[in-house]
Structure formats: C-alpha cells, structure tokens
Design an enzyme around this catalytic site. Structure first.
Site, PDB file in Angstrom:
ATOM      1  N   CYS A 120      32.932 -30.167   5.078  1.00 41.37           N
ATOM      2  CA  CYS A 120      32.563 -31.126   6.109  1.00 41.37           C
ATOM      3  C   CYS A 120      33.589 -32.258   6.168  1.00 41.37           C
ATOM      4  CB  CYS A 120      31.140 -31.611   5.888  1.00 41.37           C
ATOM      5  SG  CYS A 120      30.405 -32.233   7.397  1.00 41.37           S
TER       6      CYS A 120
ATOM      7  N   LYS B 105       5.221 -38.670 -29.630  1.00 33.82           N
ATOM      8  CA  LYS B 105       4.003 -39.408 -29.303  1.00 33.82           C
ATOM      9  C   LYS B 105       3.269 -38.815 -28.107  1.00 33.82           C
ATOM     10  CE  LYS B 105       4.187 -42.695 -32.384  1.00 33.82           C
ATOM     11  NZ  LYS B 105       3.152 -42.714 -33.423  1.00 33.82           N
TER      12      LYS B 105
ATOM     13  N   HIS C 145      28.273 -26.949   5.447  1.00 31.06           N
ATOM     14  CA  HIS C 145      27.919 -27.240   4.050  1.00 31.06           C
ATOM     15  C   HIS C 145      27.475 -25.947   3.365  1.00 31.06           C
ATOM     16  CE1 HIS C 145      28.150 -31.624   4.038  1.00 31.06           C
ATOM     17  NE2 HIS C 145      27.696 -31.578   5.268  1.00 31.06           N
TER      18      HIS C 145
ATOM     19  N   THR D 193       1.045 -39.244 -22.567  1.00 33.65           N
ATOM     20  CA  THR D 193       0.446 -38.088 -21.886  1.00 33.65           C
ATOM     21  C   THR D 193      -1.050 -38.316 -21.690  1.00 33.65           C
ATOM     22  OG1 THR D 193       2.086 -36.578 -22.787  1.00 33.65           O
ATOM     23  CG2 THR D 193       0.008 -35.591 -22.088  1.00 33.65           C
TER      24      THR D 193
ATOM     25  N   SER E 209      11.736 -38.604 -12.797  1.00 34.31           N
ATOM     26  CA  SER E 209      12.868 -37.733 -13.183  1.00 34.31           C
ATOM     27  C   SER E 209      12.557 -36.863 -14.401  1.00 34.31           C
ATOM     28  CB  SER E 209      14.132 -38.556 -13.482  1.00 34.31           C
ATOM     29  OG  SER E 209      14.427 -39.391 -12.410  1.00 34.31           O
TER      30      SER E 209
ATOM     31  N   GLU F 193      27.450 -25.194   0.452  1.00 27.63           N
ATOM     32  CA  GLU F 193      26.816 -25.414  -0.855  1.00 27.63           C
ATOM     33  C   GLU F 193      25.300 -25.242  -0.811  1.00 27.63           C
ATOM     34  OE1 GLU F 193      28.384 -27.727   0.944  1.00 27.63           O
ATOM     35  OE2 GLU F 193      27.437 -29.699   0.829  1.00 27.63           O
TER      36      GLU F 193
HETATM   37  N1  GLN Z   1      31.237 -38.290   8.400  1.00 32.39           N
HETATM   38  C1  GLN Z   1      31.597 -37.017   8.914  1.00 32.39           C
HETATM   39  C2  GLN Z   1      30.889 -36.712  10.235  1.00 32.39           C
HETATM   40  O1  GLN Z   1      29.913 -37.331  10.565  1.00 32.39           O
HETATM   41  C3  GLN Z   1      31.327 -35.916   7.915  1.00 32.39           C
HETATM   42  C4  GLN Z   1      29.870 -35.756   7.574  1.00 32.39           C
HETATM   43  C5  GLN Z   1      29.641 -34.947   6.323  1.00 32.39           C
HETATM   44  O2  GLN Z   1      30.544 -34.773   5.515  1.00 32.39           O
HETATM   45  N2  GLN Z   1      28.434 -34.464   6.128  1.00 32.39           N
HETATM   46  O3  GLN Z   1      31.309 -35.837  10.951  1.00 32.39           O
END
Ligand code: GLN
Length: 553
Positions: free
Chosen positions: A379, A187, A505, A191, A14, A507
């Site tokens: 979703c 330190k 999605h 590294t 990380s 995003e």
């Molecule tokens: N669990 C839900 C489905 O399978 C939504 C999936 C999700 O939010 N990516 O349809």
C-alpha cells in the site's frame, strides 16, 4: 440451531482472549464443525478505522471492507474462515443503530433505555452470525469484567443463555494467575475476584482459562475449582507458549475443547493431525533470515500484526525463522549512513498514513533497489517505491504523492477515484476486496500462479496512470491492474531479484499453513540474498528452499 461460546476476560487486559477464542475455534473446526467468530468492543468509536495505530494496533480489513479490530486477524488466521464487518460490533455502532431506530420512531413512543434496547441490539448482533451454515458462533467480549462500559454486554450474554437454552451456550472466562516474586507463589486471588464480579452480573463461567507464566499445579487448579465453583476439569491452564500457533495443542492437552463440547452437548470426533503438522513446521523453521520492517508505528508492534505474522508464515514454509528488525522510518537516513542496514536480507515497507517518516521510507526503497535487496511494498510502501523510482531513475526531482505535497510537479501518486466528502473520516477509502488482473510472466503472476487475484484494500491514493508509459519504458512494470485497467494494483522491477509493490494489503490473507505468495517469494529471495551475502561460511543448499505446497489441503 448454532451453539454459542462467549469469551470474557478478567484481571487484566491483553491476556490473549482473542488467541484463546481463536484456538478454541480451531479445535472445534478440527472436529468438523463450522465455526465463525466475532468481537464485541465496549469502546464508543463506530469502528477502529479512525483510531491511531499507536492506541489500538492494526486495523484489520475484511473482504467486505469492514475496518475491524486486530483480533479478527487472529480469528481468520486460526479458523481460516473469511469474516465480515458483521463480526465486529462496538458500543458506538450499537448506539448508532438504536438512535437511528429511535429517530425513525421504531420504538413507538417508548422510553429508550440500555435495558432492553441496547441489550436487544447486542443480542441481535450476536444472532445475525448464527446462520444455517454455522454450527458454533464464538463471541469475544472485549475489555475486562469490572469495566463500566462492559456491563450492557454482560447483561446481553446473560440473557442470551436464557433465550436459546442452557445446552446452547458456554461461558469461557480468561483470567491471569500471576506469580508474585517475594512470596515465590502463583496467586489465585485475582481470578477469584474476577469470577465473583462475573457472577455478580449473573454469569457463572463454565470454563476458566488461567493464563500464567509457568504451569499451574494440580493443587492450584483444585483451589480455583472449589472457590469459583467450576468443575476441576474445567480449570484450564494456558501457560506461556513458545509460539502462538502452539496454543490450540496446549489447550487441547488441558482438555478445553472436551469440556466445551460436554457443556454444549456436541459429539464430534477430533482430528488434530493437520494442526500438529503446522506446529511441527513452525518448530522446524530455524534457518535465520532478517527482514527490516520500515515503519512509522514500530514502537507498537501490534500496529503491524498481520505483516509480522505473514513474514513468519512465509518463514515456516521455507524452514526459516524470520527475525524482524523494527526500523523507525524517520531514522533510516542516519542508519544508512552508518551502514546499519547492511545485515538485512530483505525489507518490507508497510502501509501507513501521513507525512512523517515518508522520506526515510523513500531512502529505504532507494537502498533496496540499488543494493538489489529484496523489498516488498504494501500500500503506502508501493506508493513510496513509485515515488523513489520517479525521483532517482526518471529524474522527476520533486515527485511525490499529493497526500504529502499538493504542489509537486510530478504527482505520481494521486487521488484517482472520485472522493466523497472527507470531512467524515470514516469509510471514505477504497476498502475491501478488489480484483486485479496480472501481467503474464511477471514476478507477481509467477508468485500467485493465477491470472486474476483478489486482495483487500484500504487507501485513498493510487498510482497515477498518466505516468505509466514513462515508468514502463524504464524497466518498472505495472504488473497488475484493476480489470478495467484504470488502476495500477502491482508494480515490480524487471532487473531486480525482488522489488515488488502492491496497492493492496496481502498480509490480511496469509495463513500459518498457507503463506501468502508475495511474502513467500520475498522470503525466498531474502534467503538467496543471505546466502550470497554470507557465502563464505554457508552451504547454498541450506537456503532458497523452493516454496512448498500448503501443509493443509
Ligand atoms: N496513505 C495512503 C493512502 O491513503 C496509503 C494507505 C495505506 O497504506 N493503507 O492511499
């Protein structure tokens, strides 16, 4: 022939190898180079699709339906190039390919071994990204130098330089320079140890990127240069940044891209101005706005990495600093009773799987609908909004998704697409980019400004179209469907400032310089909501700044 950069990490996990590689990618792109990126992951899962978000953070979905490591999200946000499933390879997938070849008899009776067969397959994965339309391939090796499972990857990238030539490969090693409290010093020993470990595998780094809390002194850089046998200019310091988007500028000030271009014999002028504008926007975004993120995995914020970044991007575009209130879905009912959600300006109900927290998400959706609080459902979030509306507006008392209740009288969310054998939990979902046709005049249509849009999916269940007429008769608009109209892709309320859900999605497609339209409009509505909520002490002109055109054309 494309050039290759390999990013390895030492000392601790990380450390931000992904962000370092992504920032370098952005710097090279600003030199006019065509860049692509990939991640090699030493774990044995075939892909992260089956991994618990608590363990591994979000699964990033590519257009072609790859379920990949969340670092690919950083790559896409920084280099702004769509990646594919080929940009992520795990030990599991590499062994799977080698074992399949062995069963086919491809090895002609040879003993199949880590070297050369596994290492050859790793090199094949690296090479397949080095296509004619790419100038530079950046490959991040996951894990930490010194891990047992990383060895075949190090051997493969060591061989790689020999095969493609010295001038075509640059090794960048990311380490940590910790501050040790009692001695009051930074330190360098960790590294040195990690570079020694890397050299014991035959790899001499060309550049060392030192992560540190406070900037490194010139003396320390000199020490690392001497002890690790790299050029002094090639010891690059990445001290903690104010925000991740500043990192390309910091690394450029430290000379990272200059040294890398020297190693790779690349001569291309840099134009930093587009990214400087992005960072200026990020820093100018100060108007507060508070968004509740109603999730199941909120204890590990990486589980919602792309959602959080999308909210921030939308804030940048409106000059707003988005504060995310991470709300545990299971606690929503109690928080509502205590009036603790009253200071939210908006809400996101993100994706998820499984029953836990569902009733809390439904309660949150109901609250946002009744209180006219802007809400974006992603979703599962969209499915929850549908269930909420069915129960509380359409009187379908036990409405549910058949994912959570197979005996419900009102399966408003159900399996709509024929499922394959789901005893194999990998790849049984509707995955990747699908088109949707938007309803003219809807909020979603106005947001996108386009009639047909493409978004990435990762789900099994869908809006049950048998109920569509009953919903639409009550002000719940199915504002986008698949081109064949069978699947509902977007929903919204007609009489609400912003109550929008998508089966996709979005995003995954937001960029720091190009906020996603749905997030952009959520934040616009949230700023309006805040202005109304606090209207006594603010000037309305401070809020609801109209959405702007992208910063970078
Ligand atoms: N669990 C839900 C489905 O399978 C939504 C999936 C999700 O939010 N990516 O349809």
């Amino acid at each position: 022939m494309p050039k290759h950069i390999f990013v390895t990490g030492g000392v601790a996990s990380s450390l931000g190898k992904g962000l370092t590689g992504s920032s370098l990618g952005r710097l090279l792109k600003m030199r006019g180079l065509r860049v692509t990126m990939q991640k090699l992951d030493p774990y044995i899962n075939i892909d992260p699709g089956t991994m618990n978000p608590f363990e591994h953070g979000e699964v990033f979905v590519t257009d072609d339906g790859g379920e990949t490591d969340l670092d690919l999200g950083h790559y896409e946000r920084f280099i702004d190039e769509p990646l594919s499933r080929n940009s992520n390879a795990t030990t599991g997938s590499i062994y799977q390919a080698v074992l399949a070849a062995e069963r086919r008899g491809d090895y002609l009776g040879k003993t199949v071994q880590v070297i050369p067969h596994i290492t050859d397959e790793i090199k094949r994965r690296i090479k397949r990204l080095a296509t004619d339309d790419v100038d530079v391939v950046i490959t991040e090796v996951g894990g930490t130098v010194g891990d047992i499972e990383i060895l075949p990857f190090l051997e493969a990238i060591r061989q790689f330089r020999k095969e493609v030539g010295r001038d075509n490969v640059c090794y960048v090693h990311v380490t940590l320079v910790p501050f040790i409290g009692p001695s009051g010093e930074q330190k360098t020993k960790p590294t040195q140890h990690s570079v020694t470990e890397l050299r014991s595998r035959g790899i001499q780094p060309d550049v060392i990127v030192c992560r540190s809390e406070e900037p490194l002194s010139l003396n320390l850089k000199r020490k690392i240069s001497n002890l690790c046998d790299v050029d002094e200019r090639a010891v690059v310091n990445a001290a903690d940044a104010r925000n991740i988007y500043e990192l390309p500028l910091i690394l450029h000030d430290e000379g990272l891209d200059v040294v890398v271009c020297e190693v790779l014999k690349i001569d291309a002028p840099l134009d930093m101005s587009p990214w400087e504008k992005v960072v200026a926007k990020v820093e100018a975004a100060q108007t507060p706005v508070k968004i509740g993120l109603i999730g199941k995995y909120v204890d590990l914020q990486d589980a919602y990495l792309s959602v959080a970044e999308s909210l921030r991007h939308a804030g940048f575009q409106h000059g707003a600093k988005v504060e995310i209130d991470w709300i545990q879905a299971e606690e929503v009912e109690g928080l509502l009773a205590a009036g603790r959600l009253a200071d939210l300006d908006g809400m996101v109900i993100p994706g998820g799987f499984g029953t836990r927290g569902i009733e809390g998400k439904i309660a949150a959706a109901q609250y946002s609908r009744e209180e006219l609080l802007p809400c974006l459902g992603l979703c599962l979030g969209m499915q929850v909004m549908t269930i909420e509306f069915a129960r509380h507006v359409l009187g379908m008392v036990d409405a549910n998704s058949t994912e959570f209740d197979t005996t419900t009288h009102y399966p408003v969310i159900d399996l709509m697409v024929a499922q394959r054998d789901i005893s194999d939990k990998g790849g049984t979902m509707r995955l990747g980019a699908y088109y949707a046709v938007l309803t003219p005049g809807s909020k979603v249509h106005q947001a996108y400004g386009e009639a047909v849009v493409s978004e990435r999916h990762r789900h099994r269940y869908e809006f049950n179209s048998n109920y569509r007429n009953r919903f639409e008769a009550s002000g719940f608009l199915c504002s986008g469907t698949s081109p064949d109209k069978r699947l509902v892709e977007f929903i919204e309320l007609v009489d609400h400032p912003f109550w929008v859900g998508t089966q996709a999605h979005p995003e995954f497609k937001s960029r720091p310089d190009r906020a996603h339209p749905l997030f952009r409009d959520l934040i616009a509505a949230a700023l309006q909501h805040r202005a109304q909520r606090t209207s006594a002490d603010v000037h309305p002109a401070d809020f609801g700044v109209p959405a702007e055109t992208p910063i970078v054309a």
